[in-house]
Write a protein that holds these residues in place. Structure first.
Motif, PDB file in Angstrom:
ATOM      1  N   PHE A 103      16.364   3.116-126.881  1.00  0.00           N
ATOM      2  CA  PHE A 103      15.307   2.119-127.007  1.00  0.00           C
ATOM      3  C   PHE A 103      14.512   2.012-125.707  1.00  0.00           C
ATOM      4  N   LEU A 104      15.224   2.013-124.573  1.00  0.00           N
ATOM      5  CA  LEU A 104      14.611   2.007-123.243  1.00  0.00           C
ATOM      6  C   LEU A 104      15.533   2.760-122.296  1.00  0.00           C
ATOM      7  N   ASP A 105      14.977   3.251-121.197  1.00  0.00           N
ATOM      8  CA  ASP A 105      15.775   3.978-120.206  1.00  0.00           C
ATOM      9  C   ASP A 105      15.374   3.509-118.811  1.00  0.00           C
ATOM     10  N   PHE A 106      16.337   2.893-118.105  1.00  0.00           N
ATOM     11  CA  PHE A 106      16.085   2.366-116.763  1.00  0.00           C
ATOM     12  C   PHE A 106      16.738   3.222-115.677  1.00  0.00           C
ATOM     13  N   SER A 107      17.199   4.404-116.026  1.00  0.00           N
ATOM     14  CA  SER A 107      17.968   5.210-115.077  1.00  0.00           C
ATOM     15  C   SER A 107      17.167   5.572-113.832  1.00  0.00           C
ATOM     16  N   ASP A 108      15.841   5.660-113.951  1.00  0.00           N
ATOM     17  CA  ASP A 108      15.046   6.081-112.804  1.00  0.00           C
ATOM     18  C   ASP A 108      14.908   5.001-111.741  1.00  0.00           C
ATOM     19  N   VAL A 109      15.250   3.743-112.052  1.00  0.00           N
ATOM     20  CA  VAL A 109      15.147   2.684-111.044  1.00  0.00           C
ATOM     21  C   VAL A 109      16.497   2.358-110.414  1.00  0.00           C
ATOM     22  N   LEU A 110      17.580   2.919-110.941  1.00  0.00           N
ATOM     23  CA  LEU A 110      18.910   2.571-110.458  1.00  0.00           C
ATOM     24  C   LEU A 110      19.231   3.249-109.134  1.00  0.00           C
ATOM     25  N   VAL A 111      20.115   2.611-108.366  1.00  0.00           N
ATOM     26  CA  VAL A 111      20.709   3.267-107.212  1.00  0.00           C
ATOM     27  C   VAL A 111      21.533   4.446-107.731  1.00  0.00           C
ATOM     28  N   PRO A 112      21.619   5.565-106.999  1.00  0.00           N
ATOM     29  CA  PRO A 112      22.464   6.678-107.466  1.00  0.00           C
ATOM     30  C   PRO A 112      23.900   6.209-107.691  1.00  0.00           C
ATOM     31  N   LEU A 113      24.445   6.505-108.863  1.00  0.00           N
ATOM     32  CA  LEU A 113      25.767   6.007-109.225  1.00  0.00           C
ATOM     33  C   LEU A 113      26.860   6.967-108.769  1.00  0.00           C
ATOM     34  N   GLY A 114      28.074   6.397-108.599  1.00  0.00           N
ATOM     35  CA  GLY A 114      29.228   7.163-108.139  1.00  0.00           C
ATOM     36  C   GLY A 114      29.460   6.932-106.666  1.00  0.00           C
ATOM     37  N   ILE A 115      30.430   6.074-106.322  1.00  0.00           N
ATOM     38  CA  ILE A 115      30.620   5.733-104.910  1.00  0.00           C
ATOM     39  C   ILE A 115      31.124   6.915-104.094  1.00  0.00           C
TER      40      ILE A 115
END
Length: 573
Positions: A103-115
């Motif tokens: 429906f929507l994709d916010f992945s481009d605004v997130l901090v890179p995941l995986g510590i």
């Protein structure tokens, strides 16, 4: 060395009056810590959680997600369930055919995941969303995302010269949802909060029955809600001497209540309701509704009573469920559950049964780490399909031993019981979240990695078995295959015909349901006359539940639809 909170004023007074050397006061503090350690509770809640008498099933409706953590319906859209995925996607699931779409994709605004890089654990991501109560008219959606730090945030606890790990951003989006994926026509940032560490983000958003937006924030991360301890090779910052949980002058460790349509906040982008409990306070943000939380993951409103139920993840010992009141202080980090919390210097904190001075609200129910590692909040059940679960709070634990062995619990507020699953003893996955659809039916969200990577994420609907009790067979949902090839879904009730041999049952009540209630395992074929009941709960005189698979055959030429037991039922569990 960390001072023991309640004794700090007394120690400072002694030092000031008597001029005792610092080394002597240090010895006194050491003795107080040793004294507290002697009172440490290694097993604060000895009684184990028992298996309850409610036996249900989990029906997988969607797979190939990543790490789903929240699911709700949109106003005026009962046919879909919207599922938030930690990696940034908002999925729309058609509950009639279980098809899914982004429906929507916010992945481009997130901090890179995986510590620790790709494939590793993380608590950041797309953590919450809420549809405006008038979404069908105004198209407004609200989101909580973990984004890179950089620009100055509205709220920060980061000392000068240091940098936050990331920041939490709450946005308002105006959507055109007629297309798929939806089109974002306007984005408005409501508030931003610097996060000292990667964890304890909370992130739930919910509109209350008052049409105000409630936002949950964790204490900023690390451990013990104190500065100075090691966190991933760096000293913890951004918590101060007394911690964020007990400092309602910033959002961390608090539940906020705002009016997105207003503009009287300090940044002018949202409103502060005039009946918020800390209006006019010199020590608390006016946005604050309640505080004293560590990592409130998640909270929800009871659709019938409007009760605000919040699950707070504990430190090393206690997981808790709270009923939240306006202005309430829920204790962290002076308390963990209803126990006293001792930070224990740079060593792992622990709990004692010593009292704590202050006006705190204790949990309604709680459990210790013999039973799990991190509570996952759910919903009070108000659907119509599962009578036994009515009015009970369904929630879970992410993993009992941290190895993907999640658990499912329920409570009426007096005790915690474990959900009895028909087809397995335990869920067999990481429990990451819960969902509720427009009918009030509940869902379990999961994956098998415990990380925001890969595609092992799935959504399961909590569904009831048929039951036989007091001469009646209650069938929550049966898929009726008609002679013309069509099919419909019904709720049905059969009554045992007295003294019949073989046993016969007459239809005494039925109700047609929408296709989103379809249970593909329970079927009636009108052509063959066969009624297949693969899961039927029977409770004996001692309260023991047994589940059987039964097959019945329609008896022809009867004035009332009648079935006869065609073979000996087989024990399933």
């Amino acid at each position: 060395m960390k001072f023991y909170y309640s004794r700090l004023p007394l120690l400072l007074l002694v030092i000031a009056i008597s001029g005792v050397a610092f080394n002597a006061s240090s010895t006194t503090i050491e003795n107080s810590v040793v004294s507290a350690a002697e009172k440490r509770l290694d097993d604060p809640i000895p009684a184990p959680i028992q298996k309850g008498s409610i036996r249900l099933r989990l029906k997988q409706i969607v797979s190939d997600l990543t790490a789903p953590n929240w699911a709700v319906s949109a106003p005026s859209d009962p046919e879909h369930l919207y599922v938030g995925d930690q990696d940034g996607k908002l999925w729309r699931i058609n509950l009639t055919n279980n098809n899914k779409e982004v429906f929507l994709d916010f992945s481009d605004v997130l901090v890179p995941l995986g510590i620790s890089g790709s494939g590793s654990f993380d608590e950041r991501g797309f953590l919450g969303f809420a549809f405006h109560p008038q979404y069908a008219e105004n198209g407004l959606l609200y989101t909580y995302t973990s984004e890179p730090a950089g620009d100055s945030s509205d709220f920060t606890t980061i000392p000068s010269g240091a940098s936050p790990n990331h920041r939490s951003v709450v946005k308002e989006l105006r959507l055109n949802s007629t297309s798929s994926p939806a089109v974002v026509e306007e984005v408005r940032v409501l508030l931003t909060v610097d996060q000292p560490q990667f964890n304890h983000n909370a992130g739930a958003l919910n509109f209350g029955p008052d049409n105000m937006l409630y936002i949950a924030f964790g204490d900023g991360g690390g451990a013990d809600d104190r500065d100075g301890q090691d966190s991933g090779g760096n000293p913890i910052i951004g918590h101060g001497t007394d911690g964020n949980g007990q400092n309602p002058s910033n959002p961390l460790g608090s539940l906020l209540r705002i009016d997105p349509a207003g503009n009287n906040s300090s940044n002018g982008k949202y409103g502060i309701p005039s009946d918020n409990p800390f209006i006019g306070s010199d020590t608390a943000l006016p946005e604050t509704y309640a505080y004293g939380f560590r990592n409130p993951f998640r909270f929800s409103f009871d659709s019938q009573t409007s009760a605000l139920v919040l699950a707070d993840v504990g430190q090393n010992d206690i997981e808790e469920v709270n009923l939240v009141q306006a202005g309430g202080n829920y204790g962290w980090a002076l308390k963990e559950g209803n126990f006293r919390f001792e930070p224990n210097g740079n060593e792992p904190g622990f709990v004692t049964d010593e009292s704590v001075a202050g006006d705190f609200i204790d949990p309604v129910v709680q459990y210790d780490h013999d039973e799990g590692t991190a509570i996952i909040g759910g919903f009070i059940y108000r659907g119509n399909a599962i009578t036994a679960l009515q009015g009970k709070y369904l929630f879970g634990d992410v993993a009992k031993t941290g190895q993907g062995d999640g658990r499912l619990f329920y409570s009426d507020g007096s005790a915690i019981l474990e959900l009895d699953l028909t087809e397995q003893d335990q869920p067999g996955f990481w429990v990451l979240g819960f969902g509720r659809d427009a009918d009030g039916e509940l869902y379990v969200l999961s994956n098998t990695t415990g990380t925001p990577f890969e595609t092992t994420g799935a959504v399961y609907k909590v569904i009831p078995n048929a039951s036989f009790d007091a001469g009646f067979v209650d069938i929550p949902a049966v898929n009726v295959m008609l002679d013309n090839g069509d099919s419909s879904v019904y709720r049905a009730r059969l009554q045992l015909v007295q003294d019949s041999q073989p046993l016969r049952f007459e239809l005494v009540d039925h109700e047609q349901l929408t296709d989103r209630f379809r249970d593909d395992t329970t079927t009636f074929d009108q052509t063959t006359g066969k009624l297949n009941l693969p899961f039927t709960n029977v409770v004996d005189a001692n309260g023991k539940i047994s589940t059987y698979a039964a097959e019945l055959q329609q008896v022809p030429d009867m004035p009332v639809l009648t079935f006869e037991l065609s073979k000996q039922p087989a024990l399933v569990k």
